[in-house]
Design a protein around this motif. Structure first.
Motif, PDB file in Angstrom:
ATOM      1  N   ASP A 103       0.827  -1.207   0.000  1.00  0.00           N
ATOM      2  CA  ASP A 103       0.000   0.000   0.000  1.00  0.00           C
ATOM      3  C   ASP A 103       0.860   1.254   0.000  1.00  0.00           C
ATOM      4  OD1 ASP A 103      -2.230   1.687   0.234  1.00  0.00           O
ATOM      5  OD2 ASP A 103      -1.996   1.724   2.411  1.00  0.00           O
ATOM      6  N   GLY A 104       0.563   2.177  -0.837  1.00  0.00           N
ATOM      7  CA  GLY A 104       1.282   3.448  -0.855  1.00  0.00           C
ATOM      8  C   GLY A 104       2.453   3.403  -1.801  1.00  0.00           C
ATOM      9  N   GLY A 105       3.659   3.547  -1.262  1.00  0.00           N
ATOM     10  CA  GLY A 105       4.834   3.631  -2.105  1.00  0.00           C
ATOM     11  C   GLY A 105       4.991   5.029  -2.644  1.00  0.00           C
ATOM     12  N   PRO A 106       5.992   5.261  -3.491  1.00  0.00           N
ATOM     13  CA  PRO A 106       6.295   6.621  -3.944  1.00  0.00           C
ATOM     14  C   PRO A 106       5.395   7.143  -5.053  1.00  0.00           C
ATOM     15  CG  PRO A 106       7.846   5.075  -4.903  1.00  0.00           C
ATOM     16  CD  PRO A 106       6.986   4.274  -3.966  1.00  0.00           C
ATOM     17  N   PHE A 107       4.701   6.247  -5.779  1.00  0.00           N
ATOM     18  CA  PHE A 107       3.991   6.705  -6.974  1.00  0.00           C
ATOM     19  C   PHE A 107       2.805   7.634  -6.692  1.00  0.00           C
ATOM     20  CE2 PHE A 107       1.403   6.176 -10.885  1.00  0.00           C
ATOM     21  CZ  PHE A 107       2.329   6.722 -11.768  1.00  0.00           C
ATOM     22  N   PRO A 108       1.975   7.386  -5.649  1.00  0.00           N
ATOM     23  CA  PRO A 108       0.835   8.294  -5.413  1.00  0.00           C
ATOM     24  C   PRO A 108       1.238   9.749  -5.223  1.00  0.00           C
ATOM     25  CG  PRO A 108       0.524   6.265  -4.197  1.00  0.00           C
ATOM     26  CD  PRO A 108       1.906   6.209  -4.766  1.00  0.00           C
ATOM     27  N   LYS A 109       2.357  10.006  -4.524  1.00  0.00           N
ATOM     28  CA  LYS A 109       2.754  11.406  -4.325  1.00  0.00           C
ATOM     29  C   LYS A 109       3.243  12.022  -5.634  1.00  0.00           C
ATOM     30  CE  LYS A 109       7.478  10.397  -2.755  1.00  0.00           C
ATOM     31  NZ  LYS A 109       8.326  10.230  -1.559  1.00  0.00           N
ATOM     32  N   VAL A 110       3.874  11.172  -6.494  1.00  0.00           N
ATOM     33  CA  VAL A 110       4.319  11.661  -7.794  1.00  0.00           C
ATOM     34  C   VAL A 110       3.115  12.044  -8.655  1.00  0.00           C
ATOM     35  CG1 VAL A 110       5.419  10.973  -9.965  1.00  0.00           C
ATOM     36  CG2 VAL A 110       6.502  10.413  -7.780  1.00  0.00           C
ATOM     37  N   GLN A 111       2.110  11.173  -8.674  1.00  0.00           N
ATOM     38  CA  GLN A 111       0.883  11.474  -9.420  1.00  0.00           C
ATOM     39  C   GLN A 111       0.259  12.775  -8.946  1.00  0.00           C
ATOM     40  OE1 GLN A 111      -1.504   7.816  -8.981  1.00  0.00           O
ATOM     41  NE2 GLN A 111      -1.939   7.995 -11.166  1.00  0.00           N
TER      42      GLN A 111
END
Length: 808
Positions: free
Chosen positions: A651-659
């Motif tokens: 769950d989460g990881g770095p991609f959601p903040k990048v999006q």
């Protein structure tokens, strides 16, 4: 002092829900009540009955719905709507017992208002303040028949529409009003709601509407008699003469021509001794417009009418001789051309009035008549010139009030010109020339003094204790150092201020250099900290685009790299200063201006701040740390929601903040309020807001002093998780899909791909922890790449020449 913790608003129409929205935006719970409607067939078809709350609260619910749909929005954030509780006069009246202030905003009829107040009297507490938002009905008439407690707590609080955007509230009290009620309400309006309070007398239409409607009617008569066109007048009486861009007729369309006619009639009916009584009669052509329903924007047509032509929309103007609409003509006058480019309002007005064409003649005669009328209204409508000038600035958005205009054009010169026109000179003008120094205002030791008519002396303009003006400090020799674009000013108590004053406060090397000097000064002198702000209309429109474009045209890439690196270093120095740095933005805070705010320890933000990273509009990406700081802000926002933004899997990881960061920057989203700035991650949830622009510097200074008590400098992060090439591939796939569908241009796609490259951490093969400096280096590299492209340079040039973006 009374604490106003909950407010009851009676009436959910345009003004009622506007007041409710502004209160909610200020964090004040509101009970919004209106009458129970008549049950009809439409209600029955909707599955309602006469006991359904959705039916009984229909008008209040409609008011809340109007708030949701309003454009521009009358509320700072849709999230504030939860503070407004809808109800009705029959079921929820007893709930008013819990309100500290009850404001009546029902239809403008004396008998209806009196009946409402009779009911209010039965539920109000001894401490409850009761007010009417009437635009001109007499306070003493509305209070007839009420008891002593009601009368001592009863005042008029006349807001102006739209409530969020117009600063003015006129307070009217009576001889039996408790002075503490007026004092407490003024403090609440100014400090909590950010309003500007003027004190008017209990006369028809009070101050602003009395003078404003006269100015309109006097001009209207001249327009018809001397055959001026509607569009000509709006050019003449707009910014060139220190008035809003909407000027005269466009403003009337916005406000409602029927509303204007009502206010005009109120003056005619209730001011029979007014020396200009005859002017307050609406001409037949306007009465016919109202009868036909051509009442302005709300009706789709008024003095102007928008029509669809062949492939485009056209705005027609009405011919006040024939009552028919036609295409607008081109407006060109030498006097207006002479004033163009003059930034200071006084000299600009003077330049127009010095002309010898039809525009100058019209401007002079309308201005002359308004100045004379304003002078003759003192002491009838107000005791002093300050309240009159403030009313016109804050209620009608004039740049300067009538007596400030007289100082700008010269009272002596104006009097001589009035004499030549064969008109009587107001006694007030003679008094100031003979008993004063020939001016209504003067500056002394960093303070503004006004001519007091009662004592024939100059007295300090009343100012609240929490107002700290940089203009005053400059005159008090508080400047520590200065260059062409910025100054360091001593705010007192060990707090320094970095003030911008370049053109449009564009960020340039002189601002950066002065900023570094400020940081060094607070460190070497062991000061409390620094505030970054200024007193212009806008905090900053971004970097110096002209300088950047010229350097790019000449291929000076080392110079551009040096400028961008210096700006990045400055923003990092702000963030990790050994002493607290508080940015205090307001108005437009775009591009580089936004990056300075994001780079500071904290922000004290004026509620009307329009903040965003808009660099893609000129073919670039943020280069001063905007991409990096947006990633960090998005990471913090997602973490606050419980997402595992640190996790490399699951769950989460770095991609959601990048999006999330890509959506903000890639679509150049601009927040339309400080609260929306938090929602869009430009500001932090811990940043604080001020609703009153006048107290912004003071509030920011207090923030610095409060922060010093527990301040511990942070250190640059080395642990920012980015997705690497895998994340970039996902972003590129979406971007290419947009391009294939024709939703973005090829160059839009190119910029978006470069932005994705930075946000995902460049070409690293897998997700990895990187440092802030790593991301800054990527930002700068891509910034230079884009600046070197022909299409980005074309976008920069187009923006500089046309003040709007090019989508090539």
């Amino acid at each position: 002092m009374r604490q106003i913790k909950k407010v009851g608003v009676l009436g959910a129409g345009v003004m009622g829900h506007g007041i409710a929205a502004h209160l909610a935006g200020a964090g004040v719970p509101v009970l919004l009540l209106d009458i129970v409607p008549k049950f009809g067939e439409a209600d029955q078809k909707a599955g309602l009955n006469e006991k359904s709350p959705a039916f009984r609260n229909k008008f209040a619910l409609a008011g809340i719905e109007a708030i949701k749909k309003s454009k521009p929005s009358v509320i700072y954030s849709q999230r504030d709507l939860k503070l407004i509780t809808p109800g009705n006069f029959e079921d929820d009246w007893d709930k008013l017992k819990d309100c500290d202030w009850i404001v009546e905003v029902v239809v403008e009829r004396l008998d209806i208002k009196q009946s409402v107040f009779a009911k209010v009297e039965k539920v109000m507490q001894p401490h409850t303040i009761v007010s009417s938002n009437t635009s001109g009905l007499p306070l003493h008439s509305m209070a007839e028949g009420r008891n002593e407690n009601f009368k001592k707590n009863f005042i008029v609080t006349h807001f102006f529409n739209p409530v969020r955007y117009l600063k003015l509230v006129e307070i009217i009290s009576s001889s039996v009003t408790d002075p503490e009620v007026v004092k407490d309400m003024a403090s609440f309006l100014e400090d909590k709601l950010g309003k500007g309070v003027v004190y008017a007398k209990d006369t028809p239409n009070f101050i602003a509407n009395r003078i404003g409607t006269f100015a309109f009617m006097a001009a209207l008569k001249r327009v018809i008699d001397e055959d001026y066109k509607v569009e000509e007048v709006d050019k003449i009486l707009g910014p060139a003469m220190g008035k809003p861009k909407s000027a005269m007729f466009r403003t009337a369309d916005i406000a409602g021509i029927d509303t204007l006619a009502h206010v005009v009639k109120n003056t005619f009916d209730n001011c029979p001794k007014d020396e200009q009584h005859a002017i307050f009669v609406m001409p037949d052509v306007v009465n016919k417009m109202i009868t036909s329903g051509w009442t302005g924007d709300k009706a789709g047509q008024g003095f102007y009418k928008k029509v669809k032509g062949e492939g485009k929309k056209e705005i027609l103007s009405i011919n006040l001789k024939t009552g028919e609409y036609g295409p607008q003509g081109e407006v060109k006058f030498a006097s207006l051309k002479a004033a163009k480019g003059i930034e200071e309002v006084g000299p600009r007005i003077k330049a127009v009035l010095a002309g010898d064409d039809r525009a100058a003649d019209f401007a002079w005669k309308v201005t002359r008549d308004t100045l004379i009328y304003s002078a003759n209204r003192i002491p009838e409508i107000a005791d002093d010139i300050v309240n009159v000038d403030r009313a016109m600035r804050w209620g009608f958005n004039w740049d300067i009030g009538p007596f400030e205009v007289l100082d700008a054009i010269g009272l002596k010169e104006a009097v001589e010109r009035i004499k030549k026109d064969g008109l009587a000179i107001p006694a007030l003008f003679t008094q100031v020339l003979e008993k004063g120094e020939g001016v209504f205002y003067k500056r002394k030791e960093g303070k503004t003094l006004y001519f007091d008519l009662k004592t024939n002396t100059y007295q300090p303009v009343p100012t609240r204790s929490n107002v700290l003006l940089l203009k005053n400090l400059r005159e008090q020799n508080k400047i520590i150092e200065s260059n062409g674009s910025a100054s360091l000013i001593d705010l007192g108590d060990g707090v320094l201020c970095l003030e911008f004053h370049s053109k449009m406060n564009a960020i340039d090397d002189e601002i950066i250099n002065m900023g570094f000097k400020g940081l060094e000064h607070i460190k070497s002198q062991n000061l409390a900290g620094m505030v970054i702000t200024n007193e212009s209309d806008n905090f900053s429109v971004g970097a110096n685009l002209m300088l950047l474009w010229l350097e790019a045209q000449q291929g000076n890439w080392d110079k551009i790299n040096q400028i961008v690196k210096a700006f990045q270093d400055f923003c990092m120095a702000l963030k990790y200063s050994p002493k607290p740095v508080v940015a205090a933005p307001f108005g437009l805070t775009l591009g580089g201006g936004c990056e300075i705010v994001m780079g500071s320890d904290a922000a004290r933000v004026y509620a009307e701040t329009y903040i965003g990273l808009v660099e893609v509009g000129v073919g670039l990406i943020p280069g001063g740390g905007g991409c990096k700081n947006m990633l960090l802000n998005c990471e913090a926002a997602l973490r606050a929601k419980g997402q595992k933004v640190w996790a490399s899997t699951g769950d989460g990881g770095p991609f959601p903040k990048v999006q999330r960061a890509f959506e903000r920057i890639g679509f150049a989203k601009v927040a339309t309020s400080a609260k929306e700035g938090v929602e869009l991650d430009y500001l932090k949830p811990t940043d604080k807001f001020s609703l009153n622009r006048d107290s912004l510097v003071f509030d920011a200074k207090q923030d610095v002093l409060e922060m010093t008590k527990t301040y511990k400098p942070a250190t640059p992060r080395e642990d920012i998780l980015v997705p690497g090439v895998g994340g970039k591939m996902a972003m590129l796939s979406a971007i290419r899909g947009f391009r294939a569908l024709g939703q973005i241009s090829e160059h839009d796609g190119f910029i978006a791909e470069k932005l994705s490259h930075v946000l995902c951490g460049g070409d690293i093969p897998t997700q990895r922890l990187v440092s802030e400096q790593y991301l800054l280096d990527l930002e700068r590299e891509v910034f230079l790449q884009l600046a070197g492209t022909e299409k980005s340079q074309a976008r920069m040039q187009f923006m500089l020449m046309n003040n709007k973006p090019l989508r090539n």
